[in-house]
Motif scaffolding. Structure first.
Motif, PDB file in Angstrom:
ATOM      1  N   PRO A 194       0.803  -1.227   0.000  1.00 48.60           N
ATOM      2  CA  PRO A 194       0.000   0.000   0.000  1.00 48.60           C
ATOM      3  C   PRO A 194       0.835   1.276   0.000  1.00 48.60           C
ATOM      4  O   PRO A 194       0.518   2.240  -0.698  1.00 48.60           O
ATOM      5  N   GLU A 195       1.918   1.305   0.781  1.00 47.40           N
ATOM      6  CA  GLU A 195       2.727   2.522   0.856  1.00 47.40           C
ATOM      7  C   GLU A 195       3.391   2.830  -0.485  1.00 47.40           C
ATOM      8  O   GLU A 195       3.455   3.977  -0.922  1.00 47.40           O
ATOM      9  N   GLU A 196       3.907   1.773  -1.165  1.00 46.86           N
ATOM     10  CA  GLU A 196       4.564   1.969  -2.458  1.00 46.86           C
ATOM     11  C   GLU A 196       3.559   2.428  -3.510  1.00 46.86           C
ATOM     12  O   GLU A 196       3.843   3.329  -4.321  1.00 46.86           O
ATOM     13  N   ALA A 197       2.350   1.810  -3.495  1.00 47.02           N
ATOM     14  CA  ALA A 197       1.303   2.188  -4.454  1.00 47.02           C
ATOM     15  C   ALA A 197       0.900   3.642  -4.249  1.00 47.02           C
ATOM     16  O   ALA A 197       0.733   4.409  -5.220  1.00 47.02           O
ATOM     17  N   LYS A 198       0.766   4.065  -2.981  1.00 48.53           N
ATOM     18  CA  LYS A 198       0.377   5.441  -2.672  1.00 48.53           C
ATOM     19  C   LYS A 198       1.467   6.416  -3.142  1.00 48.53           C
ATOM     20  O   LYS A 198       1.175   7.487  -3.686  1.00 48.53           O
ATOM     21  N   LYS A 199       2.727   6.024  -2.956  1.00 50.33           N
ATOM     22  CA  LYS A 199       3.842   6.873  -3.355  1.00 50.33           C
ATOM     23  C   LYS A 199       3.814   7.118  -4.866  1.00 50.33           C
ATOM     24  O   LYS A 199       3.938   8.268  -5.332  1.00 50.33           O
ATOM     25  N   HIS A 200       3.646   6.030  -5.639  1.00 46.09           N
ATOM     26  CA  HIS A 200       3.623   6.170  -7.100  1.00 46.09           C
ATOM     27  C   HIS A 200       2.429   7.006  -7.563  1.00 46.09           C
ATOM     28  O   HIS A 200       2.562   7.870  -8.447  1.00 46.09           O
ATOM     29  N   MET A 201       1.260   6.783  -6.987  1.00 41.13           N
ATOM     30  CA  MET A 201       0.055   7.496  -7.435  1.00 41.13           C
ATOM     31  C   MET A 201       0.104   8.975  -7.047  1.00 41.13           C
ATOM     32  O   MET A 201      -0.367   9.843  -7.794  1.00 41.13           O
ATOM     33  N   ASP A 202       0.720   9.296  -5.887  1.00 42.76           N
ATOM     34  CA  ASP A 202       0.879  10.708  -5.509  1.00 42.76           C
ATOM     35  C   ASP A 202       1.746  11.441  -6.528  1.00 42.76           C
ATOM     36  O   ASP A 202       1.452  12.579  -6.919  1.00 42.76           O
ATOM     37  N   ARG A 203       2.823  10.788  -6.947  1.00 40.87           N
ATOM     38  CA  ARG A 203       3.714  11.400  -7.947  1.00 40.87           C
ATOM     39  C   ARG A 203       3.002  11.533  -9.300  1.00 40.87           C
ATOM     40  O   ARG A 203       3.203  12.517 -10.023  1.00 40.87           O
ATOM     41  N   CYS A 204       2.157  10.538  -9.656  1.00 37.08           N
ATOM     42  CA  CYS A 204       1.400  10.600 -10.923  1.00 37.08           C
ATOM     43  C   CYS A 204       0.408  11.766 -10.910  1.00 37.08           C
ATOM     44  O   CYS A 204       0.221  12.455 -11.918  1.00 37.08           O
ATOM     45  N   ILE A 205      -0.210  11.998  -9.744  1.00 33.67           N
ATOM     46  CA  ILE A 205      -1.172  13.093  -9.622  1.00 33.67           C
ATOM     47  C   ILE A 205      -0.454  14.439  -9.760  1.00 33.67           C
ATOM     48  O   ILE A 205      -0.910  15.340 -10.471  1.00 33.67           O
ATOM     49  N   LYS A 206       0.707  14.581  -9.099  1.00 34.23           N
ATOM     50  CA  LYS A 206       1.456  15.838  -9.166  1.00 34.23           C
ATOM     51  C   LYS A 206       2.011  16.087 -10.569  1.00 34.23           C
ATOM     52  O   LYS A 206       2.210  17.233 -10.972  1.00 34.23           O
ATOM     53  N   ALA A 207       2.227  15.014 -11.342  1.00 33.00           N
ATOM     54  CA  ALA A 207       2.749  15.161 -12.707  1.00 33.00           C
ATOM     55  C   ALA A 207       1.630  15.342 -13.727  1.00 33.00           C
ATOM     56  O   ALA A 207       1.890  15.637 -14.893  1.00 33.00           O
ATOM     57  N   GLY A 208       0.387  15.142 -13.277  1.00 34.81           N
ATOM     58  CA  GLY A 208      -0.739  15.289 -14.202  1.00 34.81           C
ATOM     59  C   GLY A 208      -1.056  14.030 -14.978  1.00 34.81           C
ATOM     60  O   GLY A 208      -1.874  14.044 -15.907  1.00 34.81           O
ATOM     61  N   LEU A 209      -0.423  12.895 -14.616  1.00 34.93           N
ATOM     62  CA  LEU A 209      -0.720  11.628 -15.294  1.00 34.93           C
ATOM     63  C   LEU A 209      -2.046  11.032 -14.813  1.00 34.93           C
ATOM     64  O   LEU A 209      -2.666  10.233 -15.521  1.00 34.93           O
ATOM     65  N   TRP A 210      -2.457  11.405 -13.619  1.00 36.86           N
ATOM     66  CA  TRP A 210      -3.700  10.869 -13.049  1.00 36.86           C
ATOM     67  C   TRP A 210      -4.489  12.009 -12.421  1.00 36.86           C
ATOM     68  O   TRP A 210      -3.943  12.859 -11.720  1.00 36.86           O
ATOM     69  N   ASN A 211      -5.808  12.033 -12.744  1.00 36.84           N
ATOM     70  CA  ASN A 211      -6.677  13.068 -12.193  1.00 36.84           C
ATOM     71  C   ASN A 211      -7.640  12.423 -11.210  1.00 36.84           C
ATOM     72  O   ASN A 211      -8.576  11.732 -11.617  1.00 36.84           O
ATOM     73  N   PRO A 212      -7.432  12.574  -9.899  1.00 36.13           N
ATOM     74  CA  PRO A 212      -8.267  11.888  -8.913  1.00 36.13           C
ATOM     75  C   PRO A 212      -9.707  12.376  -8.908  1.00 36.13           C
ATOM     76  O   PRO A 212     -10.604  11.696  -8.413  1.00 36.13           O
ATOM     77  N   SER A 213      -9.970  13.563  -9.466  1.00 35.80           N
ATOM     78  CA  SER A 213     -11.337  14.110  -9.471  1.00 35.80           C
ATOM     79  C   SER A 213     -12.145  13.682 -10.684  1.00 35.80           C
ATOM     80  O   SER A 213     -13.298  14.062 -10.829  1.00 35.80           O
ATOM     81  N   SER A 214     -11.573  12.862 -11.583  1.00 36.20           N
ATOM     82  CA  SER A 214     -12.289  12.444 -12.804  1.00 36.20           C
ATOM     83  C   SER A 214     -13.363  11.427 -12.518  1.00 36.20           C
ATOM     84  O   SER A 214     -14.246  11.196 -13.324  1.00 36.20           O
ATOM     85  N   GLY A 215     -13.292  10.756 -11.369  1.00 38.75           N
ATOM     86  CA  GLY A 215     -14.306   9.760 -11.012  1.00 38.75           C
ATOM     87  C   GLY A 215     -13.925   8.371 -11.418  1.00 38.75           C
ATOM     88  O   GLY A 215     -14.544   7.408 -11.018  1.00 38.75           O
ATOM     89  N   GLU A 216     -12.872   8.224 -12.275  1.00 38.86           N
ATOM     90  CA  GLU A 216     -12.458   6.904 -12.727  1.00 38.86           C
ATOM     91  C   GLU A 216     -11.675   6.212 -11.603  1.00 38.86           C
ATOM     92  O   GLU A 216     -10.751   6.784 -11.040  1.00 38.86           O
ATOM     93  N   GLY A 217     -12.062   5.038 -11.272  1.00 40.36           N
ATOM     94  CA  GLY A 217     -11.405   4.315 -10.195  1.00 40.36           C
ATOM     95  C   GLY A 217     -11.891   4.743  -8.826  1.00 40.36           C
ATOM     96  O   GLY A 217     -11.354   4.318  -7.827  1.00 40.36           O
ATOM     97  N   ASN A 218     -12.911   5.598  -8.796  1.00 41.47           N
ATOM     98  CA  ASN A 218     -13.504   6.075  -7.561  1.00 41.47           C
ATOM     99  C   ASN A 218     -12.521   6.772  -6.641  1.00 41.47           C
ATOM    100  O   ASN A 218     -12.695   6.885  -5.443  1.00 41.47           O
TER     101      ASN A 218
END
Length: 363
Positions: A337-361
């Motif tokens: 979980p910690e490693e997954a959170k680390k990667h996804m936080d960096r993806c969000i800051k880079a604009g690769l993932w948008n947590p507000s899009s609703g995809e993946g809840n």
């Protein structure tokens, strides 16, 4: 002194006694008989009787004409004939026959039945057309983009019409299409059709373009302020075979010019695309890859998406490149979980993932 009532002129309503309406037949219709069938049978019966009476009337009138002619001939011979008594008897017999036939003709006329449509006739027929309004100043001064936005549906409909009669009716109903912006739209549309390889559609649009352009040119040459004044005379001329042939020839000639122009535009487009990295987007349109500077690439958290993507595990990179959310979720589940959170936080800051899009809840 006033005339007594009986001496005054009275309207004759006797003709109205012989009016026959199909609904009157319902009164004699048996309940077990279909009314529509009964009406049809009664109508056929009336038509048969009317035809028989008409034939009889023609025969009686023909016989009267023959007898009257013979009476004139006999009366001419009467003065010089030695057998006057026999001639007078013949004349008397013929006149008696004529009177008898006249009585039969009168009886036929009185028996004649009238439908409501036969009771009246048109005395005067005319059409009154309201005067048309002049084109508004706003329409004359309207920019091309505003004109296209307002009348795009009508322009598209007009470009697809295939006959002169349809074009005339549509332009009469939509005079705002008699405008230079309309001819410009049709010209560009015909060029696009040819560049896309649809020569048949291009020729149809060229015909519609020439109709509008001819009307506009005639308006200017005749000193008219309103193209609608030229509309009907133009289409009336097309009833002439030579004028129609002239339009057909002009369509063929102009279509050749469009073909040549399309070749030039395609060649220009080809040269423009040389050395450029072009790709087709999901919407079917072509786009060019443009290399951005690092500052332009930075995401909302200040990280470079390219650098972040290259540091991700290979399975996550594949998921992002393929836009496969299900695969990305499987990869994240397999991580601590910690490693997954680390990667996804960096993806969000880079604009690769948008947590507000609703995809993946957002999880």
């Amino acid at each position: 002194s006033r005339r007594p009532p009986e001496d005054r002129m009275a309207l004759n309503y006797s003709k109205w006694d012989n009016i026959v309406c199909s609904s009157d037949d319902d009164e004699d219709c048996h309940p077990n008989i279909d009314k529509k069938l009964w009406r049809r049978l009664m109508k056929e019966k009336r038509e048969r009787i009317a035809n028989e009476e008409a034939e009889k009337k023609k025969r009686l009138e023909r016989e009267n004409t023959v007898d009257k002619k013979q009476i004139l001939d006999l009366e001419a011979k009467l003065s010089s004939s030695s057998n006057k008594e026999n001639i007078e008897k013949k004349i008397k017999a013929m006149k008696s026959s004529i009177k008898k036939r006249d009585r039969e003709l009168l009886a036929i006329e009185r028996r004649k039945k009238y439908s409501p449509e036969e009771m009246c006739h048109v005395v005067d027929d005319r059409t009154i057309v309201n005067t048309t309004k002049k084109p508004s100043e706003d329409l004359k001064k309207m920019e091309y983009e505003a004109y296209l936005k307002k009348y795009e549906k009508k322009l598209e409909t007009y470009s697809k019409l295939t006959t002169e009669s349809l074009s005339k009716g549509f332009l009469l109903k939509n005079p705002e299409l008699l405008h230079e912006h309309c001819s410009g739209f049709l010209l560009l549309k015909s060029l696009d059709a040819e560049m896309n390889g649809d020569s048949a559609t291009m020729k149809k649009i060229v015909r519609q373009y020439l109709i509008v352009q001819y009307i506009l040119d005639l308006t200017k040459s005749m000193g008219k302020g309103d193209p609608r004044d030229v509309l009907m005379p133009f289409f009336n001329k097309l009833n002439n075979k030579e004028k129609m042939q002239g339009l057909d020839d002009e369509v063929k000639s102009f279509a050749l010019k469009i073909k040549e122009r399309a070749k030039v535009k395609l060649e220009e487009r080809k040269k423009e695309r040389e050395g450029k990295n072009i790709f087709v987007g999901e919407d079917g349109k072509e786009y060019e890859y443009v290399e951005l500077s690092k500052e332009e690439r930075l995401g909302p958290g200040g990280l470079d998406p390219i650098e972040v993507l290259e540091t991700l595990p290979e399975e996550m990179q594949d998921a992002f490149q393929k836009k496969d959310i299900a695969a990305l979720q499987e990869v994240l589940k397999a991580m601590p979980p910690e490693e997954a959170k680390k990667h996804m936080d960096r993806c969000i800051k880079a604009g690769l993932w948008n947590p507000s899009s609703g995809e993946g809840n957002g999880n």
